[in-house]
Motif scaffolding. Sequence first.
Motif, short mmCIF file in Angstrom:
data_model
loop_
_atom_site.label_atom_id
_atom_site.label_comp_id
_atom_site.label_asym_id
_atom_site.label_seq_id
_atom_site.Cartn_x
_atom_site.Cartn_y
_atom_site.Cartn_z
N GLU A 251 0.85 -1.19 0.00
CA GLU A 251 0.00 0.00 0.00
C GLU A 251 0.89 1.24 0.00
O GLU A 251 1.87 1.32 0.74
CB GLU A 251 -0.92 0.01 1.22
CG GLU A 251 -1.88 1.18 1.25
CD GLU A 251 -2.81 1.15 2.47
OE1 GLU A 251 -2.71 2.08 3.30
OE2 GLU A 251 -3.61 0.20 2.57
N VAL A 252 0.53 2.20 -0.85
CA VAL A 252 1.34 3.40 -0.97
C VAL A 252 0.44 4.57 -1.34
O VAL A 252 -0.63 4.39 -1.93
CB VAL A 252 2.45 3.19 -2.03
CG1 VAL A 252 1.84 3.04 -3.42
CG2 VAL A 252 3.48 4.30 -2.01
N LYS A 253 0.87 5.77 -1.00
CA LYS A 253 0.13 6.97 -1.35
C LYS A 253 0.52 7.46 -2.75
O LYS A 253 1.64 7.22 -3.22
CB LYS A 253 0.40 8.09 -0.33
CG LYS A 253 -0.34 7.91 0.99
CD LYS A 253 -1.84 8.06 0.80
CE LYS A 253 -2.59 8.04 2.12
NZ LYS A 253 -4.04 8.21 1.93
N GLY A 254 -0.41 8.13 -3.39
CA GLY A 254 -0.14 8.68 -4.70
C GLY A 254 -0.98 9.90 -4.97
O GLY A 254 -1.83 10.28 -4.15
N LYS A 255 -0.76 10.53 -6.11
CA LYS A 255 -1.57 11.67 -6.52
C LYS A 255 -1.79 11.62 -8.02
O LYS A 255 -1.01 11.00 -8.75
CB LYS A 255 -0.91 12.99 -6.12
CG LYS A 255 0.44 13.24 -6.76
CD LYS A 255 1.02 14.57 -6.30
CE LYS A 255 2.39 14.82 -6.94
NZ LYS A 255 2.97 16.13 -6.50
N ILE A 256 -2.87 12.23 -8.46
CA ILE A 256 -3.22 12.27 -9.87
C ILE A 256 -3.18 13.72 -10.33
O ILE A 256 -3.86 14.59 -9.76
CB ILE A 256 -4.62 11.68 -10.13
CG1 ILE A 256 -4.71 10.25 -9.56
CG2 ILE A 256 -4.94 11.69 -11.61
CD1 ILE A 256 -6.12 9.67 -9.59
N VAL A 257 -2.39 14.00 -11.34
CA VAL A 257 -2.26 15.34 -11.89
C VAL A 257 -2.45 15.26 -13.41
O VAL A 257 -1.70 14.54 -14.09
CB VAL A 257 -0.89 15.97 -11.56
CG1 VAL A 257 -0.78 17.35 -12.20
CG2 VAL A 257 -0.68 16.05 -10.06
N ASP A 258 -3.45 15.96 -13.90
CA ASP A 258 -3.75 15.95 -15.34
C ASP A 258 -3.88 14.52 -15.88
O ASP A 258 -3.39 14.19 -16.96
CB ASP A 258 -2.68 16.71 -16.12
CG ASP A 258 -2.65 18.19 -15.77
OD1 ASP A 258 -3.71 18.74 -15.40
OD2 ASP A 258 -1.56 18.80 -15.87
N GLY A 259 -4.53 13.69 -15.08
CA GLY A 259 -4.80 12.32 -15.51
C GLY A 259 -3.66 11.35 -15.34
O GLY A 259 -3.78 10.18 -15.74
#
Length: 388
Positions: A251-259
Amino acid sequence: MSTVNQSFKQEGTLMAHLRADTTERATLTAPKVLSSAIFLTMLGLSGAAMAEPLDGGRIGYVLTERHWAVYETEDSKTECPDGFNGGPREQFDELFPEDSKVERTVLETRLMREGRQFHPTTTPEPFPFKEVQGDISYGMNLDGKVGPEDFQSPDGEAGIDNQLYRAIGCIASYRTDGAVWFFENFFMAGNGYTRWMIELTGVDSLENDDDVTVTTYRGLDDLVTDASGQGFVSGGTQRVDVRWGQSFINEVKGKIVDGVLTTQPIEVAKIPWSQPGVSGGYHLIRDLQLQLKLTANEAQGQMAGYTDVAQFTHRLNTNWATHHQSYGQLSSPSEYRALRRLADAYPDPETGANTAISSSVNMTLTQVYIVHPSEETQAWNQVAKNGK
């Protein structure tokens, strides 16, 4: 022609037949790959949920295509100006020329070479190894630095770490339509052991979201193909393997930027990577990161990190005999020396030698509905209730 040399050379014409045969079998097995979707549709799990992949802030994807990231120009002269490396056949011919009139035993020739494959060393060998030239490669900046050995991406990003490409980029087997490129991907699709998937939760939008959770799993079900049996379609289902797949859960954190999804590094990740009939194969990748362009139907991009050299070689030799490595001029002992020489991370505390090499995998994942054990139980309970 000696018996030993002839046994190697007779395999040279089989590659096209194998590809044709495997393609035909992929088409013939299409009804089987559809089974999981049909089964869970009968359970009532498809219905309204199938209309919107982003269900309750989560979406799942299953791996349907993967290749070690090898940047190739049309004529290969930029990255491999001296051509490609020789493989087992070529090296065997150089060591034991037919016209030498020297009598040799199988123990002195074939078995000796097999022994060096399964017990590789870093001692010098007589074969010059051709590393990739040029400064362009797929991959990511894993260490946050720009160094003299780094590449730049095709888009111009500096500091790309992909020394694995430097080692394997001039081995024909890893290039487009080479033996490893073709068969590892083909066998992944047909081998349930390698059913790797990711699930995003806490997702507000597939376009922009600065805080999502990404969990990796191994699935239990076949892939859903299109009518040709060659492509994959979204909307299938995958049950999570919680019994034998625990080592593949991260399990890890992430982010979505411009898809585009970008994750934080996973300290240690195991990626199931094996062929049918060979169990337990995996790659050990440290600081693994994902960078994927997301849509409602698929996720496409790359997985990068530091691949453990010992495990890479072990998995290769237990999955690919010398017989098969010969298809793409892949000499495992020579490759091992290159991997050790170019390894750029995680030094051994005793020897100081690096044990892992920066790498990248180009990949495509297809959207699926991931079914967790509790949800599967609820589905069966619903079937039982309706039956009454």
